[in-house]
Design a protein around this motif. Structure first.
Motif, mmCIF file in Angstrom:
data_model
loop_
_atom_site.group_PDB
_atom_site.id
_atom_site.type_symbol
_atom_site.label_atom_id
_atom_site.label_comp_id
_atom_site.label_asym_id
_atom_site.label_seq_id
_atom_site.Cartn_x
_atom_site.Cartn_y
_atom_site.Cartn_z
ATOM 1 N N ALA A 195 0.830 -1.213 0.000
ATOM 2 C CA ALA A 195 0.000 0.000 0.000
ATOM 3 C C ALA A 195 0.858 1.253 0.000
ATOM 4 N N ARG A 200 1.104 2.966 -5.415
ATOM 5 C CA ARG A 200 0.028 3.888 -5.779
ATOM 6 C C ARG A 200 0.411 4.726 -6.998
ATOM 7 N N GLN A 263 -4.487 -5.872 -9.338
ATOM 8 C CA GLN A 263 -4.566 -4.423 -9.155
ATOM 9 C C GLN A 263 -4.211 -3.678 -10.432
ATOM 10 N N THR A 282 -5.373 7.034 -7.003
ATOM 11 C CA THR A 282 -4.960 5.890 -6.185
ATOM 12 C C THR A 282 -4.526 6.318 -4.795
ATOM 13 N N PRO A 286 -9.037 3.988 -0.382
ATOM 14 C CA PRO A 286 -8.787 3.215 0.830
ATOM 15 C C PRO A 286 -8.331 1.798 0.535
ATOM 16 N N SER A 287 -8.720 1.295 -0.620
ATOM 17 C CA SER A 287 -8.334 -0.047 -1.019
ATOM 18 C C SER A 287 -7.885 -0.020 -2.475
#
Length: 288
Positions: A195, A200, A263, A282, A286-287
């Motif tokens: 994460a 991202r 993803q 991104t 939150p996910s």
């Protein structure tokens, strides 16, 4: 892809066979910050250590290309013309999009090389794969990577190749929008990990690649049957989990720099279906 009617960008610098394979300052991925976020695009979807493992276990498909004499690269080289047309399409799409936002898009340059290349971000060998350097606003690409993408990673097709280019241009769009500087200033976000800011950043570049494809197709009808599937397959092929499992037999999420196969496919699809960069946030998601 239907690219025969697309204009060829004049922003392609062909340095193949120019003897760039020797020395220079190594391309460094340390220091965290903005540089790693951009150079996270190295090999278009895998931690550099994993790339080295893959390369050590297979002969480099780009080695013969690096031995070509520059004079043998014809001006009408179909590979170069394909890249120039894809780049031209990205220029048209992003110029128009930025105008809609009341902004000005500055075209990047794309450097074709073999063996190695010196960029403003450091020296890089072919093994690092395609990358974008924000310091000189250039995309660097050894066309031998497309053979690796096809033969070693199982992602073939012209749209798979266009997706690679569009992803790197997506990093330039991030740079133009000031996103990279914002991420660099956000010291509270971890760079690496499932994460982290690197993942991202890369997933957003995937989404931007989808935005380009959607808008280019709406304007010029460039996509043919099977193209979308090629893009999705390429996105899946370069997921961190798939590449780590292939290289070492197991997955380490804490080492992720680009995101999982699922993803990457999901965020590329989001851009492709919406054509809207606002759907590519991104960093607020939150996910992933």
């Amino acid at each position: 892809m239907r690219l025969d009617d697309e204009r060829e960008s004049s922003n392609v610098d062909d340095q193949r066979g120019s003897g760039g394979g020797g020395g220079g300052t190594p391309l460094r991925i340390g220091g965290l910050g903005g540089l790693i976020l951009v150079l996270g695009a190295l090999y278009f979807g895998v931690d550099p250590k994993v790339v080295l493992n893959l390369l050590n276990n297979a002969p480099s498909s780009s080695a013969p290309a690096s031995q070509k004499n520059h004079t043998q690269v014809a001006a009408n080289d179909p590979e170069k013309r394909f890249i120039a047309r894809v780049l031209g399409s990205t220029e048209d799409v992003w110029t128009a999009y930025f105008q809609q936002m009341g902004r000005t898009y500055h075209d990047p340059r794309l450097v074709l090389f073999t063996g190695g290349v010196q960029s403003a971000c450091g020296y890089a060998q072919t093994s690092v794969g395609p990358f974008y350097c924000p310091a000189d606003q250039k995309v660097y690409l050894d066309l031998g990577f497309f053979q690796d993408l096809k033969n070693r990673l199982g992602a073939s097709g012209d749209f798979a190749q266009a997706y690679v280019v569009a992803h790197e241009i997506g990093h330039h769009v991030q740079n133009e929008l000031g996103i990279m500087k914002q991420v660099d200033r956000n010291s509270g976000m971890s760079v690496r990990g499932a994460a982290g800011s690197s993942v991202r950043t890369e997933l957003q570049a995937d989404c931007f690649a989808g935005v380009w494809a959607k808008r280019a197709n709406d304007a010029r009808n460039i996509l043919q049957t099977g193209d979308v599937e090629e893009g999705m397959n390429a996105a899946s092929a370069v997921g961190d989990d798939r590449l780590e499992r292939k290289a070492q037999g197991y997955v380490v999420p804490d080492s992720f720099t680009h995101g999982t196969s699922a993803q990457r496919v999901s965020w590329f699809r989001r851009g492709l279906e919406s054509g809207d960069i606002n759907r590519c946030d991104t960093f607020s998601a939150p996910s992933l």
